[in-house]
Structure formats: C-alpha cells, structure tokens
Write a protein that holds these residues in place. Structure first.
Motif, short mmCIF file in Angstrom:
data_model
loop_
_atom_site.label_atom_id
_atom_site.label_comp_id
_atom_site.label_asym_id
_atom_site.label_seq_id
_atom_site.Cartn_x
_atom_site.Cartn_y
_atom_site.Cartn_z
N LEU A 195 -2.62 3.30 -4.33
CA LEU A 195 -2.38 3.49 -2.94
C LEU A 195 -1.95 2.24 -2.19
O LEU A 195 -1.15 2.46 -1.11
CB LEU A 195 -4.09 3.51 -2.36
CG LEU A 195 -4.58 4.97 -2.75
CD1 LEU A 195 -6.07 4.82 -2.26
CD2 LEU A 195 -3.98 6.07 -2.25
N TRP A 199 1.02 2.45 0.52
CA TRP A 199 1.15 1.74 1.91
C TRP A 199 2.55 1.00 2.04
O TRP A 199 3.08 1.13 3.13
CB TRP A 199 0.03 1.17 2.20
CG TRP A 199 -0.48 0.42 3.62
CD1 TRP A 199 -1.21 1.02 4.36
CD2 TRP A 199 0.39 -0.58 4.17
NE1 TRP A 199 -1.19 0.23 5.63
CE2 TRP A 199 -0.23 -0.70 5.34
CE3 TRP A 199 1.03 -1.61 3.68
CZ2 TRP A 199 0.07 -1.66 6.27
CZ3 TRP A 199 1.41 -2.63 4.66
CH2 TRP A 199 0.98 -2.71 5.85
N TYR A 418 1.43 14.28 7.25
CA TYR A 418 0.74 13.18 8.09
C TYR A 418 -0.26 13.77 8.89
O TYR A 418 -1.63 13.41 8.89
CB TYR A 418 1.53 12.17 8.97
CG TYR A 418 0.91 11.26 9.83
CD1 TYR A 418 -0.09 10.48 9.39
CD2 TYR A 418 1.60 11.07 11.44
CE1 TYR A 418 -0.70 9.80 10.45
CE2 TYR A 418 0.77 10.27 11.94
CZ TYR A 418 -0.37 9.48 11.44
OH TYR A 418 -1.11 8.48 12.37
N LEU A 421 -3.20 15.24 6.63
CA LEU A 421 -4.01 14.31 6.23
C LEU A 421 -5.18 14.24 7.56
O LEU A 421 -6.26 13.79 7.50
CB LEU A 421 -3.32 13.09 5.96
CG LEU A 421 -2.55 13.00 4.59
CD1 LEU A 421 -1.72 11.67 4.48
CD2 LEU A 421 -3.04 13.39 3.47
N ILE A 434 -7.18 11.17 0.37
CA ILE A 434 -6.74 10.37 -0.60
C ILE A 434 -6.18 10.71 -1.80
O ILE A 434 -5.35 10.22 -2.33
CB ILE A 434 -8.08 9.20 -0.73
CG1 ILE A 434 -8.49 8.52 0.47
CG2 ILE A 434 -7.73 8.49 -1.95
CD1 ILE A 434 -9.66 7.72 0.41
N ILE A 437 -2.69 12.10 -1.01
CA ILE A 437 -1.70 10.83 -1.07
C ILE A 437 -1.44 10.29 -2.49
O ILE A 437 -0.35 10.06 -2.99
CB ILE A 437 -2.45 9.73 0.00
CG1 ILE A 437 -2.72 10.01 1.22
CG2 ILE A 437 -1.58 8.35 -0.43
CD1 ILE A 437 -3.46 9.13 2.16
N TRP A 441 2.59 11.50 -2.50
CA TRP A 441 3.26 10.57 -2.13
C TRP A 441 3.52 9.71 -3.60
O TRP A 441 4.62 9.15 -3.86
CB TRP A 441 2.86 9.78 -1.09
CG TRP A 441 3.43 10.33 0.32
CD1 TRP A 441 4.42 9.76 1.03
CD2 TRP A 441 2.73 11.23 0.93
NE1 TRP A 441 4.33 10.91 2.13
CE2 TRP A 441 3.38 11.42 2.19
CE3 TRP A 441 1.38 11.79 0.64
CZ2 TRP A 441 2.92 12.27 3.23
CZ3 TRP A 441 0.93 12.74 1.73
CH2 TRP A 441 1.71 13.03 2.92
N PRO A 502 1.10 8.01 5.29
CA PRO A 502 0.02 7.70 4.65
C PRO A 502 -0.09 5.98 4.91
O PRO A 502 -1.38 5.68 4.87
CB PRO A 502 0.43 7.55 3.12
CG PRO A 502 1.35 9.12 3.12
CD PRO A 502 1.95 8.86 4.32
N THR A 503 0.79 5.38 5.39
CA THR A 503 0.66 4.06 5.69
C THR A 503 -0.42 4.08 7.14
O THR A 503 -1.20 3.27 7.02
CB THR A 503 1.96 3.36 6.12
OG1 THR A 503 2.83 3.28 4.83
CG2 THR A 503 1.84 1.72 6.31
N TRP A 505 -2.10 6.41 8.17
CA TRP A 505 -3.50 6.96 7.76
C TRP A 505 -4.38 6.02 6.90
O TRP A 505 -5.64 6.14 7.27
CB TRP A 505 -3.16 8.37 6.90
CG TRP A 505 -4.45 9.10 6.97
CD1 TRP A 505 -4.62 10.19 7.75
CD2 TRP A 505 -5.29 9.18 5.90
NE1 TRP A 505 -5.83 10.87 7.45
CE2 TRP A 505 -6.34 10.14 6.10
CE3 TRP A 505 -5.62 8.44 4.70
CZ2 TRP A 505 -7.43 10.45 5.36
CZ3 TRP A 505 -6.67 8.48 3.95
CH2 TRP A 505 -7.66 9.40 4.15
N LEU A 506 -3.91 5.48 6.22
CA LEU A 506 -4.98 4.63 5.27
C LEU A 506 -5.31 3.27 6.09
O LEU A 506 -6.31 3.05 5.84
CB LEU A 506 -3.98 3.83 4.09
CG LEU A 506 -3.55 4.86 3.02
CD1 LEU A 506 -2.58 4.43 1.90
CD2 LEU A 506 -4.86 5.21 2.11
#
Length: 572
Positions: A195, A199, A418, A421, A434, A437, A441, A502-503, A505-506
C-alpha cells in the motif's frame, strides 16, 4: 525629450508584449538521469557498460571511456537499449567522442518506450505511434559535441547507428528529466509496504503530469482533459497542497470552451469542472477565485438543466462518456450521466450560495427536486453504481452489495476505480476497498510499473511479461498485445494521472483525513485501518501540515496521535 513623442503607441505596445514574452521563465526543472541498465544490445557495440557511469555533459579531447557502435557494410546495425529505472518526462542528451575518418556527423535512430517492448517497436507496429510526442525519429549527432533531443514520457531508450560502414563514439547518454521541483508535503506509511508503494506511485504519476499544465499523460494525451483532472487534483491536494497548475488548467478549459460547448466535447467533463472547483475551494479557501467562475457557472447550469427532460431523465448531447471500459454499456452510461447531473447540480448549488447567485441556486434545487423521482438501472456497471451512490440516487450499501463487490477487482478501471473505492467507503466496506487496491493497482507494480496506467484489466495478468524486460518466449506482451478503443497496443499510456485515485483515497479513508470547512480550516480525522497494524502520514493545508499516527492496540481499538497548525480545527 519623451520617447513616445517619436514612436507610435502601437509600436510601444508591440515592444512591451515582445519583451514580456521574451522574459517568460519556465516553472520546470531539468535534471540529468544516468541509465541504470543495458537491457539489450546487438551488432558491434563495445564498452557499453560505461554508459552506466554518471556523466558531466561535456565532451573532451582525451576521448577516453567512450562507447563504440560500429557498422560494417552488410552487417547488423549496432544498437543498444537503455533502462533509466523509472518512468520519466523529458528528453535525451547525447555527448559524443572523436571517431576517425573525418568529422562527419552520424545518423542515429532514437526510440523512446514506456515499456522495453515499445522501445523496440516501429511506428505502426502493435499501435506504436508518434501521437502527441515524437518518440521514434532519426537525427544527426555531431562529432565531438553534444545534442539534446525530443520530449516524451519514457523509461527505455533504444539507439541505432543508421550509417553504413561507420563508427559512432558515445561518451554519455543521459535522460533529461523535466519536472516541477516541489516537495511531497503529504505522506502515507503503513504496516503494508504494498500500500505504501501504491500511494507513492500514484503521487509520482500525477507529479510527472504537472508540466506547464496538468496533463493526463506524458507520452500521449499531453492535454488538459477536465474529467481526468478530478482524480489528479484529488491526489495533488493530498500530496502537494496548493499548486498553480490547477487553476491554470481549469481556466484554460473555460477559456477554450465558450458556451454552449462542452469541455473536451463531453458533457460530463463540464460537470467535472464544477465539482473540481468546489473541491479546490474546500481545500484552499480562495473565495475571490471561486467568484470569478460565477458568470460561466450560471450559463453552464442552464445548459445542463436544459438537457433534463420532462420525464426527469438526463438527455445529454455531446459525447456520452464516463470512461472507456464502460463505453459499450449504454444503459450504464445513462445511469452514470443521470448521477453526474445530480452530483454536479448539487455542487453548483453549494457554489451558488458562496458566490451569492440566488438564481442559479434556485434553478439547481428545482431541477434536483424533480430528478429525485427517477432511479435508473446501473445495468451492472461499476462505474454507474459508484456514481449513483455518491450522488445519493441509490444507497451505497445497495450499490456495493449488488455491483461493486461482485468479482472483487474484476471490471474495475483506472479512472473510475477511484469512485468505486469512494462508494465502497461510503458503504463502510473499507477492507474491501483496501483489498481491491492491493489486487488491482498492485498488479501493475508486479508487472514492473513505476507509474499507473491509462487502463488495466485483471484478465491481462495471466502469462503476462513485465514491462521492464524483453518479452520471453511463450509470454504475452502486457503493453503491445492489449489495450482497446483509443489506446490499442503501444499507444496505451503507461503514465496516466487519472489512475492515481488510491493515493487520495488512502489519505482520506485509511488516515481518515477529511476536509470539513473551506480552506481546510476544519479537518475531521476518522481512521479505517482494516487489517493494518498502523498507518501514519501528513496532509498539507494552507497553514501547514496535519500529522496523524494511528496504531491498532491488542484489543482492536485504535490509538491516534494527531497534530496540526493552530489555524486548523481538528475534530474526531
């Protein structure tokens, strides 16, 4: 004696404009990158490993440590394939030596590639093109000199000596890395290194696309695509905070799209323009800039509303587009457009309150009220289901259970992933998001990616080669053999900013950092660690960094340590 007594005013104006243009300075930095690996060579190539030593960008009379490419009549062309270790935006610098037989320049062919196999391809082969950026060309290089070439997105470069019965001496070959030299203010670190890398890769993907304007791709699609900007701006805000490339790109889109046009010819892209403006205001709090959009927004809202029929259904003209993987599902597109219409009008209503435009606010609310009575069928489109959940047309629980969670990462897409998610988070399925992702990705990273791609399909993974190797016998070329629509084969961009979701979102959902008031003056922190043991990071605000660290205790509860600027109110 006054100068303008003798020089007409129009001449003075022209001189002023010319001076202003001449004094423009680039916001971009150039850095020189040495190749990290000789991936392949053919023909008579000697001492190639010397290209892996850092250079100084200068030829000399000593003529030591040169690499020799030699062609003999009827023999193989001397060729070499370089790997610079990661995706870059920029060009190439070549420093040459003193070959014998006179100081005649040599002809070389240069091929850039986002994958090793693309750098080995010719135009027309498996979709290879020179669209947007020239990545396959021939040029002269000087005897005992230096030349700088081309500009594209690439990681690999192949160089062929084209002249028969000739020798070429190379002292140095370096990539010219062109980028905005700005700090990564936001950060993310967790107990899962996969992860963490995802990111960082999303952040780097957007960073490469932050050129003079915010592009969608650095090889192909070196353009401002407004819909594609939304995930890019979300990532940019989480990583860099404010940057002038965002309003500059939004303004360009407005200036080049007089109403009744749709931005980029796509109705949803004009809707994304509205949503981006509100998100940007919430992060940065620039109300005067938001007020500059008032007149255009008023006209755009009227245009959107005029495409909502008496039956409360959207009837958008222009290109009816969500993303490419959903483009063969007309029912799904309609459901997505219905949701986008609702989402954009609800956002326009909020902006209208802020800019004191009661007419536009009333029109938005009137249309939203009558659109509530119609709920379209997502037709199993994860794109449409996600938008419907975000817009409040359906519940996130229903969308997640019936569509989004079916098949895990199957039918996810790099752009609308995105929003899938986001909808899963809205349904409380943070662990499911998660997992996706990691799977979706993460699979690109497993295939050698250093940036995220324009499109990706989990069905491509079996028996696929990595992008950083020449395709082994029996393997499938992940770059050249796949792709669809406008990105068949090597035309497929392997650095596309819309894939960076994901960046953002995390940061928002795992770190739990959510902006609640304009200018990031109120931040709510609600972490969702899922199966992670800890997660920590930073988030940039106009006043400084918000810092969080979340640790899962033995009893399952989360201990959080949070700090931030005194101007930012932090709530839990």
């Amino acid at each position: 004696m006054k100068l303008n007594k003798f020089i007409p005013r129009v001449v003075l104006l022209c001189l002023f404009v010319q001076t202003a243009v001449a004094q423009q300075k680039s916001v971009l930095t150039r850095e020189y990158i040495t190749p990290v690996k000789i991936l392949w060579q053919d023909g008579d190539v000697r001492n190639s490993e010397r290209l892996l030593q850092p250079g100084i960008g200068q030829g000399d009379l000593a003529n030591r440590n040169v690499i020799i490419l030699n062609n003999t009549k009827g023999g193989k062309k001397a060729s070499i394939l370089l790997d610079f270790g990661k995706e870059l935006h920029g060009g190439l610098e070549i420093v040459t030596g003193m070959w014998g037989g006179g100081n005649t320049p040599r002809t070389i062919r240069v091929r850039y590639g986002e994958s090793a196999s693309e750098a080995m391809s010719s135009i027309g082969e498996k979709g290879a093109t020179n669209d947007h950026a020239i990545r396959d060309f021939k040029t002269l290089v000087p005897w005992l000199g230096k030349i700088q070439l081309g500009e594209s997105g690439f990681r690999f470069v192949r160089i062929d000596l084209e002249d028969e019965s000739a020798e070429l001496q190379l002292k140095e070959v370096r990539a010219i890395y062109t980028y905005r030299d700005i700090p990564y203010l936001g950060s993310f670190k967790s107990s899962d290194e996969r992860l963490n890398k995802i990111w960082q890769t999303g952040a780097y993907t957007v960073h490469l696309n932050m050129q003079e304007y915010l592009w969608d791709g650095i090889k192909r699609d070196r353009l401002v695509w407004v819909g594609d900007l939304h995930p890019e701006v979300s990532t940019l805000s989480a990583v860099f905070g404010y940057n002038e490339v965002v309003p500059k790109s939004l303004d360009l889109s407005k200036e080049t799209t007089p109403l009744p046009g749709w931005m980029n010819g796509i109705s949803t892209y004009s809707m994304w323009w509205i949503i981006i403006h509100y998100d940007w205001y919430m992060k940065n709090g620039n109300l005067p800039y938001l007020k500059e959009q008032k007149t255009y927004l008023n006209g755009l809202v009227k245009q959107i509303v005029s495409r909502v029929g008496a039956d409360n259904k959207e009837n958008m003209d222009g290109t009816r587009f969500l993303d490419w993987p959903s483009s063969e599902n007309p029912k799904g597109i309609h459901a997505g457009l219905q949701a986008m219409t609702v989402w954009s009008l609800a956002t326009a209503a909020k902006i209208s309150v802020l800019v004191e435009d009661k007419e536009t606010e009333a029109l938005c609310q009137l249309t939203l009220n009558r659109m509530k009575g119609y709920v379209p069928d997502a037709n199993n489109s994860k794109q449409a289901a996600a938008l419907m959940a975000i817009a409040g047309i359906t519940t996130a629980d229903k969308a997640n259970k019936e569509v989004l969670s079916v098949g895990g990462a199957k039918n996810f897409s790099t752009f609308y992933g995105y929003y899938m998610l986001e909808a899963k988070a809205q349904a409380g399925d943070h662990q499911g998001a998660i997992d996706v992702i990691r799977e979706y990705w993460g699979a690109m990273l497993d295939l050698g990616a250093t940036t995220f791609w324009e499109d990706f399909n989990m069905e491509w993974v079996p028996n696929a080669s990595r992008i950083d190797e020449l395709v082994p016998a029996g393997k499938v070329d992940i770059h050249g053999d796949y792709g669809a629509y406008c990105y068949v084969g090597f035309r497929h961009s392997l650095c596309h900013g819309w894939a960076s979701g994901p960046t953002a979102w995390l940061t928002e959902h795992v770190l739990g950092i959510k902006v609640m008031a304009a200018g990031s003056k109120v931040i709510k922190v609600t972490p969702h660690l899922g199966d992670l043991q800890f997660a920590e990071g930073t988030f940039p605000t106009p006043y400084g960094l918000v810092k969080v660290k979340h640790t899962k205790l033995a009893n399952g509860k989360i201990k959080s340590v949070i700090s931030g600027p005194k101007q930012v109110k932090i709530i839990r």
